[in-house]
Structure formats: C-alpha cells, structure tokens
Design a protein around this motif. Structure first.
Motif, PDB file in Angstrom:
ATOM      1  N   GLY A 187      12.796  12.091  -8.058  1.00 50.86           N
ATOM      2  CA  GLY A 187      12.842  10.656  -8.242  1.00 50.86           C
ATOM      3  C   GLY A 187      11.603  10.068  -8.886  1.00 50.86           C
ATOM      4  N   PRO A 188      11.694   8.804  -9.322  1.00 55.79           N
ATOM      5  CA  PRO A 188      10.602   8.175 -10.085  1.00 55.79           C
ATOM      6  C   PRO A 188       9.347   7.887  -9.268  1.00 55.79           C
ATOM      7  CG  PRO A 188      12.387   6.619  -9.665  1.00 55.79           C
ATOM      8  CD  PRO A 188      12.893   7.960  -9.250  1.00 55.79           C
ATOM      9  N   ILE A 189       9.477   7.589  -7.976  1.00 57.64           N
ATOM     10  CA  ILE A 189       8.290   7.266  -7.183  1.00 57.64           C
ATOM     11  C   ILE A 189       7.379   8.479  -7.062  1.00 57.64           C
ATOM     12  CG2 ILE A 189       7.427   6.539  -4.930  1.00 57.64           C
ATOM     13  CD1 ILE A 189       9.885   4.824  -4.580  1.00 57.64           C
ATOM     14  N   CYS A 211       0.851  -1.190   0.000  1.00 59.70           N
ATOM     15  CA  CYS A 211       0.000   0.000   0.000  1.00 59.70           C
ATOM     16  C   CYS A 211       0.885   1.238   0.000  1.00 59.70           C
ATOM     17  CB  CYS A 211      -0.895   0.005   1.236  1.00 59.70           C
ATOM     18  SG  CYS A 211      -1.976   1.460   1.354  1.00 59.70           S
ATOM     19  N   CYS A 212       0.517   2.215  -0.808  1.00 59.81           N
ATOM     20  CA  CYS A 212       1.179   3.516  -0.817  1.00 59.81           C
ATOM     21  C   CYS A 212       0.158   4.556  -0.372  1.00 59.81           C
ATOM     22  CB  CYS A 212       1.704   3.845  -2.211  1.00 59.81           C
ATOM     23  SG  CYS A 212       2.464   5.492  -2.345  1.00 59.81           S
ATOM     24  N   VAL A 213       0.512   5.334   0.646  1.00 61.98           N
ATOM     25  CA  VAL A 213      -0.341   6.396   1.177  1.00 61.98           C
ATOM     26  C   VAL A 213       0.361   7.725   0.940  1.00 61.98           C
ATOM     27  CG1 VAL A 213      -1.513   7.285   3.222  1.00 61.98           C
ATOM     28  CG2 VAL A 213      -1.149   4.823   2.978  1.00 61.98           C
ATOM     29  N   TYR A 214      -0.329   8.719   0.371  1.00 58.61           N
ATOM     30  CA  TYR A 214       0.335   9.994   0.117  1.00 58.61           C
ATOM     31  C   TYR A 214      -0.610  11.173   0.325  1.00 58.61           C
ATOM     32  CZ  TYR A 214      -1.649   8.851  -4.500  1.00 58.61           C
ATOM     33  OH  TYR A 214      -2.480   8.465  -5.524  1.00 58.61           O
ATOM     34  N   LEU A 272       5.214  -2.345  -9.089  1.00 61.39           N
ATOM     35  CA  LEU A 272       4.883  -2.341  -7.674  1.00 61.39           C
ATOM     36  C   LEU A 272       5.735  -3.420  -7.012  1.00 61.39           C
ATOM     37  CD1 LEU A 272       1.001  -2.203  -8.135  1.00 61.39           C
ATOM     38  CD2 LEU A 272       2.552  -0.272  -7.838  1.00 61.39           C
ATOM     39  N   GLN A 273       5.631  -3.575  -5.722  1.00 59.45           N
ATOM     40  CA  GLN A 273       6.419  -4.599  -5.048  1.00 59.45           C
ATOM     41  C   GLN A 273       5.898  -5.978  -5.447  1.00 59.45           C
ATOM     42  OE1 GLN A 273       8.987  -3.763  -3.356  1.00 59.45           O
ATOM     43  NE2 GLN A 273       9.644  -5.651  -2.370  1.00 59.45           N
ATOM     44  N   ILE A 276       6.605   2.160  -8.025  1.00 62.24           N
ATOM     45  CA  ILE A 276       6.632   2.497  -6.610  1.00 62.24           C
ATOM     46  C   ILE A 276       7.516   1.476  -5.905  1.00 62.24           C
ATOM     47  CG2 ILE A 276       5.203   2.967  -4.566  1.00 62.24           C
ATOM     48  CD1 ILE A 276       2.907   3.618  -6.371  1.00 62.24           C
ATOM     49  N   ILE A 277       8.733   1.350  -6.402  1.00 65.00           N
ATOM     50  CA  ILE A 277       9.772   0.553  -5.767  1.00 65.00           C
ATOM     51  C   ILE A 277      11.062   1.360  -5.825  1.00 65.00           C
ATOM     52  CG2 ILE A 277       8.723  -1.683  -6.290  1.00 65.00           C
ATOM     53  CD1 ILE A 277      10.714  -1.988  -8.578  1.00 65.00           C
ATOM     54  N   GLU A 278      11.943   1.107  -4.890  1.00 63.82           N
ATOM     55  CA  GLU A 278      13.167   1.925  -4.794  1.00 63.82           C
ATOM     56  C   GLU A 278      14.126   1.706  -5.960  1.00 63.82           C
ATOM     57  OE1 GLU A 278      14.296   3.136  -0.350  1.00 63.82           O
ATOM     58  OE2 GLU A 278      14.464   0.980  -0.707  1.00 63.82           O
ATOM     59  N   ASN A 279      14.117   0.527  -6.547  1.00 62.22           N
ATOM     60  CA  ASN A 279      15.115   0.217  -7.576  1.00 62.22           C
ATOM     61  C   ASN A 279      14.550   0.313  -8.988  1.00 62.22           C
ATOM     62  OD1 ASN A 279      13.465  -2.000  -7.205  1.00 62.22           O
ATOM     63  ND2 ASN A 279      15.072  -3.503  -7.641  1.00 62.22           N
TER      64      ASN A 279
END
Length: 265
Positions: A252-254, A33-36, A173-174, A226-229
């Motif tokens: 950054g991309p995220i 889950c991504c919350v923003y 996503l992850q 939505i991943i760091e790499n």
C-alpha cells in the motif's frame, strides 16, 4: 498503542521482537503524528495518530513520552516535521543566520519560536523553517539527542528535476499537504498548506501554473500520503489532470512512502 489515543491507521508485522528493530522515526504535523519501527529491509510497525486541535501540546506529549520511555527509545533516529512556515533558499544565496531571519518577513514567527534549516543537496538549496515553540520544547525534553528534519527536505530531495515536462509531487497528510512543482527540470514552487478537498489542491497548482505560464492539465502528478484514502484522492485528481500516478507498493501507499522517507539521508 498509546493510552487514551486510538490510531487513525495502524500496521504491524506479527511476532517481531525488540531485537529485530534497527530504527524508529516519527513524522509530525500540526494535527497528527506517524510513528514507525523498521529493520534493515522492512517496516515492522506503524501507527498514525490524529487530533482535532493544531499543535496540541497534550496530544504530542502523550506520544513523545511513550516513545521516549518505550522499549525502542534508544533506536529513535529522526523526527520529521511538516510546517507551513518554510522557505526554500538556493545554495548560492544561503547566508546562514541571516537567511533564517528572511523567514520572519514571510511568516508570523513568535518570539519563542526557533528557526531551523536543512540542506537539500539534490537541488542545491536549503529549507528554512519554524514550528510551534511548545512542541519544539517537548522534543528537546524527550529527544534532545535526535536529528529534527523538515519533511520538505524529503519532498524536494525526491522531486524529478530531469523530467522534460511539468511534474507535481503531492504528499498528503491528514488535512495538510506538501506540493512541489517542476517544469523542464526547474523547481517552480514548493508549498505546505491545509486542504479539505481535491479542489483545494487543484486551485494551488492552477495559481502556480498561471504565474509560471504552463498548462497544468499536462502535468505529471505523483501522489503519495499518510492517509487511508490516497487512492481515492488520486482518482479524484484524474478529473482535472491527465497523468496521475499513485506512489504505492505491495503493502500500500502509506508503507511505501514511509520506506522512501527512511532512505532519505
């Protein structure tokens, strides 16, 4: 930060106030889950949480409960859902409730699962989809006033249909990805699927290319996620494809992907 949950990734603008927030959204997929939070011009705060289990009710309830009862609960706008059980139907063929039943012919839909649809005017189509019934009930409990939207609505609404060559848009996503492919302005495929390696993605597009008779090595690959790499993954893709573009911005991309999602109607 949620009690007993540590973000996989986080971002925050120092010193922002509750009055600065104009909106909040969530993106959920089967193990994350991504919350923003955001204002009219920028992202103010973002957290990404991941889990080892798929559609774990306790994991999502902690997040939903915190957001529903939090400082910004009245500013929550949408929940975006990514699920593999989805079907893209052209506008001319969409028949409402009857079209939703078509999904059951392609995927296992449980007796308690709800089926939803979102219109995608950019490509004159609808996305029909379902997601875990337990999570759907949680969202009704905590967010019954909210608009729930398939992440495929965003992915397909932003794909280039005026490009003369082959274009592949990839959202990471992850452990899950959304892949949309067009050729000469025609949508060839859209899939949401599990992945572990770059080769999993390469295999998917190879199958699409074989079925539709085009050279996948010449496709323009647009990669976001939505991943760091994200950057590392895109570099690995360049081993197989000549034209790989990372969708990124100053921060950054995220955050760039989140900004694009917020703009999606």
């Amino acid at each position: 930060m949620l009690d007993n949950l540590t973000p996989y990734w986080s971002y925050s603008v120092e010193g922002f106030k509750a009055t600065d927030v104009t909106g909040e959204e969530l993106i959920i997929w089967k193990n994350g889950c991504c919350v923003y939070l955001y204002n009219d011009t920028d992202i103010l705060e973002a957290y990404v949480y991941t889990n080892t289990q798929n559609w774990d009710e306790a994991f999502f309830e902690k997040i939903f409960l915190h957001e529903a009862m939090g400082l910004h609960n009245q500013k929550i706008k949408k929940i975006w859902v990514a699920d593999e059980r989805a079907l893209i139907i052209p506008e001319k063929l969409f028949l409402g409730e009857e079209s939703r039943l078509w999904l059951k012919r392609l995927h296992h839909i449980g007796p308690d699962d709800d089926i939803f649809d979102n219109k995608i005017p950019e490509i004159n189509a609808h996305v029909v989809y379902a997601y875990d019934s337990k999570i759907a009930q949680l969202m009704k409990r905590y967010f019954n006033h909210l608009q729930v939207v398939s992440l495929s609505r965003f992915s397909l609404g932003n794909i280039a249909t005026d490009h003369g060559d082959s274009v592949a848009n990839l959202i990471l996503l992850q452990n899950e990805a959304l892949l949309s492919v067009t050729n000469s302005g025609k949508l060839l495929a859209h899939q949401t699927f599990e992945f572990e390696t770059v080769e999993n993605v390469v295999f998917k597009i190879a199958l699409i290319a074989e079925k539709n008779d085009f050279d996948p090595s010449l496709a323009q690959f647009n990669v976001s996620g939505i991943i760091e790499n994200v950057e590392e993954f895109a570099l690995d893709l360049k081993t197989y494809f000549d034209d790989v573009q990372i969708i990124t911005g100053d921060k950054g991309p995220i955050l760039q992907l989140i900004k694009q999602i917020i703009k999606c109607a």
